[in-house]
Design a protein around this motif. Structure first.
Motif, PDB file in Angstrom:
ATOM      1  N   THR A  25      -8.720  -8.450  12.178  1.00  0.00           N
ATOM      2  CA  THR A  25      -9.310  -9.405  11.363  1.00  0.00           C
ATOM      3  C   THR A  25      -7.962 -10.216  10.873  1.00  0.00           C
ATOM      4  O   THR A  25      -8.065 -11.316  10.288  1.00  0.00           O
ATOM      5  N   THR A  26      -6.745  -9.541  11.211  1.00  0.00           N
ATOM      6  CA  THR A  26      -5.513 -10.418  10.729  1.00  0.00           C
ATOM      7  C   THR A  26      -4.714 -10.584  11.803  1.00  0.00           C
ATOM      8  O   THR A  26      -4.364  -9.504  12.617  1.00  0.00           O
ATOM      9  N   ALA A  27      -3.976 -11.775  11.828  1.00  0.00           N
ATOM     10  CA  ALA A  27      -2.930 -11.889  12.988  1.00  0.00           C
ATOM     11  C   ALA A  27      -1.911 -10.502  12.611  1.00  0.00           C
ATOM     12  O   ALA A  27      -1.331 -10.510  11.613  1.00  0.00           O
ATOM     13  N   TRP A  28      -1.529  -9.937  13.735  1.00  0.00           N
ATOM     14  CA  TRP A  28      -0.632  -8.890  13.682  1.00  0.00           C
ATOM     15  C   TRP A  28       0.490  -8.590  14.331  1.00  0.00           C
ATOM     16  O   TRP A  28       1.201  -7.636  14.464  1.00  0.00           O
ATOM     17  N   CYS A  29       0.915  -9.838  15.084  1.00  0.00           N
ATOM     18  CA  CYS A  29       2.250  -9.433  15.889  1.00  0.00           C
ATOM     19  C   CYS A  29       3.402  -9.244  15.015  1.00  0.00           C
ATOM     20  O   CYS A  29       4.153  -8.257  15.589  1.00  0.00           O
TER      21      CYS A  29
ATOM     22  N   SER B  23       7.344  -8.379   6.224  1.00  0.00           N
ATOM     23  CA  SER B  23       6.525  -9.514   6.212  1.00  0.00           C
ATOM     24  C   SER B  23       5.656  -9.389   7.500  1.00  0.00           C
ATOM     25  O   SER B  23       5.842  -9.189   8.496  1.00  0.00           O
ATOM     26  N   ASN B  24       4.526 -10.174   7.156  1.00  0.00           N
ATOM     27  CA  ASN B  24       3.521 -10.237   8.231  1.00  0.00           C
ATOM     28  C   ASN B  24       3.579 -11.762   8.834  1.00  0.00           C
ATOM     29  O   ASN B  24       2.883 -12.004   9.704  1.00  0.00           O
ATOM     30  N   MET B  25       4.820 -12.501   8.369  1.00  0.00           N
ATOM     31  CA  MET B  25       4.756 -13.740   9.124  1.00  0.00           C
ATOM     32  C   MET B  25       5.684 -13.723  10.112  1.00  0.00           C
ATOM     33  O   MET B  25       6.736 -13.206  10.070  1.00  0.00           O
ATOM     34  N   ALA B  26       5.642 -13.951  11.323  1.00  0.00           N
ATOM     35  CA  ALA B  26       6.270 -13.977  12.593  1.00  0.00           C
ATOM     36  C   ALA B  26       7.885 -14.569  12.387  1.00  0.00           C
ATOM     37  O   ALA B  26       8.859 -13.924  12.749  1.00  0.00           O
ATOM     38  N   ARG B  27       7.795 -15.723  11.791  1.00  0.00           N
ATOM     39  CA  ARG B  27       9.175 -16.417  11.515  1.00  0.00           C
ATOM     40  C   ARG B  27       9.968 -15.780  10.657  1.00  0.00           C
ATOM     41  O   ARG B  27      11.090 -16.242  10.489  1.00  0.00           O
ATOM     42  N   SER B  28       9.653 -14.462   9.920  1.00  0.00           N
ATOM     43  CA  SER B  28      10.471 -13.871   9.005  1.00  0.00           C
ATOM     44  C   SER B  28      11.400 -13.539   9.711  1.00  0.00           C
ATOM     45  O   SER B  28      12.774 -12.836   9.269  1.00  0.00           O
ATOM     46  N   PHE B  29      11.255 -12.977  11.060  1.00  0.00           N
ATOM     47  CA  PHE B  29      12.296 -12.262  11.910  1.00  0.00           C
ATOM     48  C   PHE B  29      13.409 -13.393  12.417  1.00  0.00           C
ATOM     49  O   PHE B  29      14.445 -12.668  12.763  1.00  0.00           O
ATOM     50  N   LEU B  30      13.456 -14.418  11.786  1.00  0.00           N
ATOM     51  CA  LEU B  30      14.577 -15.489  12.265  1.00  0.00           C
ATOM     52  C   LEU B  30      15.663 -15.014  11.189  1.00  0.00           C
ATOM     53  O   LEU B  30      16.680 -15.673  11.512  1.00  0.00           O
ATOM     54  N   GLU B  31      15.289 -14.484  10.175  1.00  0.00           N
ATOM     55  CA  GLU B  31      16.352 -13.988   9.100  1.00  0.00           C
ATOM     56  C   GLU B  31      16.786 -12.621   9.304  1.00  0.00           C
ATOM     57  O   GLU B  31      17.670 -12.120   8.624  1.00  0.00           O
TER      58      GLU B  31
ATOM     59  N   ALA C 225      12.092   4.511   2.975  1.00  0.00           N
ATOM     60  CA  ALA C 225      12.009   3.494   2.046  1.00  0.00           C
ATOM     61  C   ALA C 225      10.776   3.479   1.280  1.00  0.00           C
ATOM     62  O   ALA C 225       9.545   3.929   1.689  1.00  0.00           O
ATOM     63  N   ALA C 226      10.936   2.942  -0.139  1.00  0.00           N
ATOM     64  CA  ALA C 226       9.808   2.868  -1.000  1.00  0.00           C
ATOM     65  C   ALA C 226       8.895   1.758  -0.311  1.00  0.00           C
ATOM     66  O   ALA C 226       9.263   0.899   0.229  1.00  0.00           O
ATOM     67  N   PRO C 227       7.749   1.965  -0.609  1.00  0.00           N
ATOM     68  CA  PRO C 227       6.541   0.940  -0.278  1.00  0.00           C
ATOM     69  C   PRO C 227       6.887  -0.239  -0.822  1.00  0.00           C
ATOM     70  O   PRO C 227       7.421  -0.653  -2.080  1.00  0.00           O
ATOM     71  N   THR C 228       6.866  -1.527  -0.022  1.00  0.00           N
ATOM     72  CA  THR C 228       7.150  -2.755  -0.312  1.00  0.00           C
ATOM     73  C   THR C 228       5.818  -3.478  -0.182  1.00  0.00           C
ATOM     74  O   THR C 228       4.947  -3.366   0.478  1.00  0.00           O
ATOM     75  N   ALA C 229       5.841  -4.761  -1.001  1.00  0.00           N
ATOM     76  CA  ALA C 229       4.859  -5.624  -1.097  1.00  0.00           C
ATOM     77  C   ALA C 229       4.804  -6.283   0.345  1.00  0.00           C
ATOM     78  O   ALA C 229       5.647  -6.720   0.734  1.00  0.00           O
ATOM     79  N   VAL C 230       3.542  -6.532   0.880  1.00  0.00           N
ATOM     80  CA  VAL C 230       3.372  -7.242   2.061  1.00  0.00           C
ATOM     81  C   VAL C 230       3.115  -8.497   1.824  1.00  0.00           C
ATOM     82  O   VAL C 230       2.126  -8.976   1.278  1.00  0.00           O
ATOM     83  N   ALA C 231       3.678  -9.330   2.535  1.00  0.00           N
ATOM     84  CA  ALA C 231       3.617 -10.714   2.196  1.00  0.00           C
ATOM     85  C   ALA C 231       2.399 -11.252   2.968  1.00  0.00           C
ATOM     86  O   ALA C 231       1.709 -10.455   3.784  1.00  0.00           O
ATOM     87  N   ALA C 232       1.524 -12.346   2.505  1.00  0.00           N
ATOM     88  CA  ALA C 232       0.456 -12.934   3.115  1.00  0.00           C
ATOM     89  C   ALA C 232       0.359 -13.058   4.578  1.00  0.00           C
ATOM     90  O   ALA C 232       1.379 -13.396   5.167  1.00  0.00           O
ATOM     91  N   ALA C 233      -0.531 -12.564   5.118  1.00  0.00           N
ATOM     92  CA  ALA C 233      -0.613 -12.443   6.681  1.00  0.00           C
ATOM     93  C   ALA C 233      -1.141 -13.999   7.252  1.00  0.00           C
ATOM     94  O   ALA C 233      -1.835 -14.744   6.510  1.00  0.00           O
ATOM     95  N   GLU C 234      -0.567 -14.184   8.610  1.00  0.00           N
ATOM     96  CA  GLU C 234      -1.214 -15.661   9.000  1.00  0.00           C
ATOM     97  C   GLU C 234      -2.608 -15.398   9.376  1.00  0.00           C
ATOM     98  O   GLU C 234      -3.154 -14.669   9.682  1.00  0.00           O
ATOM     99  N   PRO C 235      -3.197 -16.629   9.032  1.00  0.00           N
ATOM    100  CA  PRO C 235      -4.589 -16.541   9.186  1.00  0.00           C
ATOM    101  C   PRO C 235      -5.369 -16.484  10.535  1.00  0.00           C
ATOM    102  O   PRO C 235      -4.675 -16.796  11.527  1.00  0.00           O
ATOM    103  N   LYS C 236      -6.149 -15.972  10.554  1.00  0.00           N
ATOM    104  CA  LYS C 236      -6.926 -15.609  11.946  1.00  0.00           C
ATOM    105  C   LYS C 236      -8.517 -16.441  11.907  1.00  0.00           C
ATOM    106  O   LYS C 236      -9.052 -15.989  11.037  1.00  0.00           O
ATOM    107  N   GLN C 237      -8.700 -17.131  12.755  1.00  0.00           N
ATOM    108  CA  GLN C 237      -9.804 -17.978  12.882  1.00  0.00           C
ATOM    109  C   GLN C 237     -10.992 -16.875  13.017  1.00  0.00           C
ATOM    110  O   GLN C 237     -10.942 -15.871  13.853  1.00  0.00           O
ATOM    111  N   PRO C 238     -12.242 -17.234  12.183  1.00  0.00           N
ATOM    112  CA  PRO C 238     -13.178 -16.327  12.417  1.00  0.00           C
ATOM    113  C   PRO C 238     -13.684 -16.622  13.812  1.00  0.00           C
ATOM    114  O   PRO C 238     -13.574 -17.659  14.582  1.00  0.00           O
TER     115      PRO C 238
END
Length: 253
Positions: free
Chosen positions: A38-42, A60-68, A170-183
């Motif tokens: 149900t969610t983009a998971w790369c 983060s569940n955002m792919a571009r977060s890995f640019l940092e 590591a202590a659990p961290t909040a997960v950022a919003a995932a990229e939308p996946k089309q229905p």
């Protein structure tokens, strides 16, 4: 300790449909609570693989977060993280692990999740990436040998890797919003529109597919068989409109 790429190879070939439970277990045990169906998971796949190898990802569940993440490199090697654009939206992207680089063709084999809804190896042009990143102070993964361009089959795991001390949990961290996946109905609707025929004033242009046409279809394309009349074409148009309306409302069964 196995590298993140080694860990990713253990689920090579798994799909989010038939192997949904196995992939959810892989992600969950890697610190990511996410349903790949149900969610983009790369990005989640890369984060989970890093965690299983004793390293921290981006959380983060955002792919571009890995640019940092890690440090930028110009000469990608097996185990590095590759980040690519996805569509025109600058927020979205795709991320995976470099599996191999072919200096003769300047093509990079990337093992990633959510590649055709599965864990597989795809090939990209070397200069197509937004960036290549390498974990700071971590050894480079060993190549797996010959790699299929489209994935499939289990890759061999690297041996003789330098031992590294596991990181403290590591202590659990909040997960950022995932990229939308089309229905599913939107994706099916788009496929229908891309692969379907189109109504013409004089009749209905036959559907086209990625297979050789039958002799009859070939004769229709060449004009040897008359097109159907306007009334039939209008009936086809109404039927297609009804199908699209049901797809958009999610009522197609």
């Amino acid at each position: 300790m196995p590298s993140a790429l080694d860990m990713a190879r253990t689920v090579l070939g798994k799909t989010e449909g038939a192997d949904r439970a196995a992939l959810m277990d892989y992600l969950t045990t890697g610190g990511v609570n996410l349903d790949p169906a149900t969610t983009a998971w790369c990005a989640a796949f890369v984060n989970a693989s890093l965690k299983k190898a004793g390293m921290e990802g981006t959380g983060s569940n955002m792919a571009r977060s890995f640019l940092e993440w890690g440090q930028a490199v110009k000469d990608p090697q097996p185990g590095d993280v590759a980040v690519y654009p996805r569509g025109k939206d600058p927020r979205f992207g795709h991320v995976g692990f470099v599996e191999a680089v072919d200096p003769k063709t300047d093509m990079v084999s990337v093992l990633g999740g959510n590649q055709s809804d599965s864990v597989k190896v795809n090939q990209y042009a070397l200069d197509a990436a937004l960036g290549y990143r390498r974990a700071t102070g971590q050894p480079t993964a060993a190549p797996a040998g010959p790699v299929e361009a489209a994935g499939g089959g289990a890759g061999s795991e690297a041996t003789g890797m330098p031992a590294t001390a596991p990181a403290a949990p590591a202590a659990p961290t909040a997960v950022a919003a995932a990229e939308p996946k089309q229905p599913w109905n939107k994706r099916l609707g788009e496929s229908l529109l891309k692969g379907g025929g189109s109504l013409m004033q004089g009749g209905f242009k036959p559907f086209t597919y990625d297979v050789a046409p039958t002799p009859a279809a070939a004769r229709i394309e060449q004009g040897a068989v008359p097109t159907i009349n306007r009334e039939h074409a209008e009936m086809q148009r109404q039927q297609l409109a009804q199908i699209m309306a049901r797809l958009n409302s999610g009522r197609l069964v």
